[in-house]
Design an enzyme around this catalytic site. Structure first.
Site, PDB file in Angstrom:
ATOM      1  N   ARG A  37       0.818  -1.223   0.000  1.00 13.49           N
ATOM      2  CA  ARG A  37       0.000   0.000   0.000  1.00 13.49           C
ATOM      3  C   ARG A  37       0.848   1.267   0.000  1.00 13.49           C
ATOM      4  O   ARG A  37       0.472   2.279   0.602  1.00 13.49           O
ATOM      5  CB  ARG A  37      -0.959   0.054   1.199  1.00 13.49           C
ATOM      6  CG  ARG A  37      -2.026  -1.029   1.163  1.00 13.49           C
ATOM      7  CD  ARG A  37      -3.305  -0.580   1.875  1.00 13.49           C
ATOM      8  NE  ARG A  37      -4.104  -1.743   2.191  1.00 13.49           N
ATOM      9  CZ  ARG A  37      -4.398  -2.136   3.423  1.00 13.49           C
ATOM     10  NH1 ARG A  37      -3.998  -1.443   4.463  1.00 13.49           N
ATOM     11  NH2 ARG A  37      -5.117  -3.213   3.614  1.00 13.49           N
ATOM     12  N   ARG A  41      -3.540   6.229   0.816  1.00 12.16           N
ATOM     13  CA  ARG A  41      -4.175   7.427   1.379  1.00 12.16           C
ATOM     14  C   ARG A  41      -3.323   8.194   2.375  1.00 12.16           C
ATOM     15  O   ARG A  41      -3.678   9.290   2.768  1.00 12.16           O
ATOM     16  CB  ARG A  41      -5.494   7.035   2.069  1.00 12.16           C
ATOM     17  CG  ARG A  41      -6.612   6.706   1.107  1.00 12.16           C
ATOM     18  CD  ARG A  41      -7.837   6.199   1.844  1.00 12.16           C
ATOM     19  NE  ARG A  41      -7.596   4.895   2.454  1.00 12.16           N
ATOM     20  CZ  ARG A  41      -8.473   4.266   3.236  1.00 12.16           C
ATOM     21  NH1 ARG A  41      -9.627   4.844   3.525  1.00 12.16           N
ATOM     22  NH2 ARG A  41      -8.197   3.084   3.738  1.00 12.16           N
ATOM     23  N   ARG A  50      -7.231  11.194  -6.006  1.00 11.55           N
ATOM     24  CA  ARG A  50      -8.390  10.314  -5.914  1.00 11.55           C
ATOM     25  C   ARG A  50      -9.702  11.060  -5.642  1.00 11.55           C
ATOM     26  O   ARG A  50     -10.772  10.512  -5.875  1.00 11.55           O
ATOM     27  CB  ARG A  50      -8.165   9.303  -4.762  1.00 11.55           C
ATOM     28  CG  ARG A  50      -7.346   8.061  -5.089  1.00 11.55           C
ATOM     29  CD  ARG A  50      -8.151   6.929  -5.698  1.00 11.55           C
ATOM     30  NE  ARG A  50      -9.584   7.100  -5.594  1.00 11.55           N
ATOM     31  CZ  ARG A  50     -10.315   6.692  -4.575  1.00 11.55           C
ATOM     32  NH1 ARG A  50      -9.769   6.090  -3.567  1.00 11.55           N
ATOM     33  NH2 ARG A  50     -11.608   6.874  -4.578  1.00 11.55           N
ATOM     34  N   ASP A  86      -6.593  -3.143  -7.457  1.00 15.68           N
ATOM     35  CA  ASP A  86      -7.270  -3.750  -6.309  1.00 15.68           C
ATOM     36  C   ASP A  86      -7.461  -5.235  -6.585  1.00 15.68           C
ATOM     37  O   ASP A  86      -7.648  -5.628  -7.738  1.00 15.68           O
ATOM     38  CB  ASP A  86      -8.627  -3.081  -6.076  1.00 15.68           C
ATOM     39  CG  ASP A  86      -9.198  -3.438  -4.713  1.00 15.68           C
ATOM     40  OD1 ASP A  86      -9.931  -4.442  -4.618  1.00 15.68           O
ATOM     41  OD2 ASP A  86      -8.896  -2.736  -3.732  1.00 15.68           O
ATOM     42  N   TYR A 164     -14.374 -12.855   0.076  1.00 17.90           N
ATOM     43  CA  TYR A 164     -15.054 -11.573  -0.200  1.00 17.90           C
ATOM     44  C   TYR A 164     -16.349 -11.785  -0.981  1.00 17.90           C
ATOM     45  O   TYR A 164     -17.357 -11.136  -0.729  1.00 17.90           O
ATOM     46  CB  TYR A 164     -14.144 -10.659  -1.037  1.00 17.90           C
ATOM     47  CG  TYR A 164     -13.190  -9.806  -0.242  1.00 17.90           C
ATOM     48  CD1 TYR A 164     -13.655  -8.789   0.594  1.00 17.90           C
ATOM     49  CD2 TYR A 164     -11.809  -9.996  -0.344  1.00 17.90           C
ATOM     50  CE1 TYR A 164     -12.771  -7.991   1.315  1.00 17.90           C
ATOM     51  CE2 TYR A 164     -10.921  -9.194   0.368  1.00 17.90           C
ATOM     52  CZ  TYR A 164     -11.409  -8.196   1.191  1.00 17.90           C
ATOM     53  OH  TYR A 164     -10.539  -7.404   1.905  1.00 17.90           O
TER      54      TYR A 164
END
Length: 367
Positions: A37, A41, A50, A86, A164
């Site tokens: 990552r 963010r 973004r 992703d 998921y």
């Protein structure tokens, strides 16, 4: 420099191959470092890029993926870039709808509830048609990197994606997905096989597009016990490594190093070390010496600083890095965190981590 340098797409020549050499078990002057990552963010420039767009719309824009991948490299002397994407683009390629819900995370509008729901999935996936935007992002980014560092491609592993698709999002227990393993073992294997086949083509396509290494994320390994892991995760992890390698050979593509990262699966480290991957990624819950003992001398290890260590003062980060390097040794080792960077982390502390790895590993190598 074998096939990594010259490529049919006329990619720029690689200037820093430390990460690739460490992955292949060759000697390096310093320990290479990158962060899971790292395009994320915690960087204000990432949030700015973004802001205007939906998460998966960003994933589908090669130009934005390229920009987000490059941002951390403008700040830090990292030894590898990892493409911004992703793991849930694979379930999307199978025809499932996934949306990013603010404050909640990825959410499937219609998760798999019954075995019959498997029939709704695409049984044959043309990865170029469904995931070509990832390939375009990889090619564009590889050119834009100008050979500065290698580019890593990735995918989620079958069990993690399956969990998921059944849970419909994140879960603390994975009870719905795990209940399938107990109640519907055959259907579970059908789904895992379908996922593995798509992942194999997807990873080969990433190398064809310019990826110079591949990482498989089994992020939900820790929800399985040793027996379930051995039955429902490990066979597919092995198969993906083997099939990707044989397809790369068939298509005369570079044989790139592959990394397996199975979070919280210490019980399986010995098996993972013999699963056909050059690198085994580690989370922060195992001591370096123990990991080495379980994996042997023939694989490179990657990891495993606790991400929360980056909340410590910079001097402390340096001490923790030094200890980690002493534990793993500076060779056959790629420094990383034991999981991804968190959104509220101070970018300067990430810089301190990267610099400490380079400084301490060079020092240890000299003495």
């Amino acid at each position: 420099m074998c096939s990594f340098v010259h490529s049919p797409k006329g990619f720029p020549k690689l200037k820093n191959d430390t990460f690739l050499r460490a992955a292949r078990g060759e000697e390096t002057e310093h320990t290479p470092v990158w962060c899971m990552r790292q395009a994320g963010r915690y960087l204000p420039e990432f949030r700015e890029t973004r802001a205007a767009q939906d998460f998966f719309a960003t994933c589908r824009s090669p130009k934005l993926c390229c920009e987000l991948t490059l941002q951390p490299l403008r700040r830090y002397p990292l030894d590898a870039a990892i493409i911004f994407s992703d793991i849930l683009v694979v379930p999307q390629a199978l025809g499932m709808e996934v949306v990013m819900v603010p404050g909640k995370g990825p959410t499937f509008t219609e998760p798999l509830k019954e075995v019959e729901d498997l029939l709704k999935l695409r049984q044959k996936v043309d990865v170029t048609a469904e995931l070509g935007y990832v390939f375009q992002a990889i090619t564009l980014t590889r050119h834009s990197l100008e050979g500065r560092v290698p580019l890593i491609g990735f995918s989620g592993a079958p069990w993690t994606l399956m969990s998921y698709m059944i849970e419909g999002g994140g879960s603390t227990t994975m009870a719905k997905a795990k209940s399938w393993l107990y109640r519907h073992p055959e259907a579970s294997h059908r789904l895992l096989r379908l996922l593995a086949d798509v992942i194999i083509d997807y990873l080969v396509g990433q190398v064809a597009a310019g990826a110079q290494a591949l990482q498989l994320f089994e992020s939900h390994a820790g929800h399985l016990g040793p027996e379930q892991f051995e039955t429902f995760a490990l066979p597919y992890i092995r198969d993906i490594a083997q099939a990707v390698k044989s397809k790369l050979k068939e298509e005369a593509l570079p044989l790139v190093p592959m990394i397996i990262f199975a979070k919280d699966a210490h019980y399986a480290l010995h098996d993972l070390a013999h699963a056909g991957y050059e690198v085994v990624g580690l989370d922060w819950t195992i001591r370096p010496q123990e990991a080495r003992a379980q994996t042997g001398k023939d694989v490179t290890l990657q990891g495993n600083l606790d991400p929360c260590a980056l909340y410590a003062p910079k001097e402390k980060i340096g001490e923790l890095v030094k200890k980690m390097l002493e534990g793993f040794g500076t060779q056959r080792y790629i420094a990383n965190l034991g999981h991804g960077l968190y959104p509220d982390m101070n970018p300067e502390h990430v810089g301190a981590f990267v610099e400490a790895v380079h400084a301490h590993s060079r020092h240890i190598n000299k003495h």
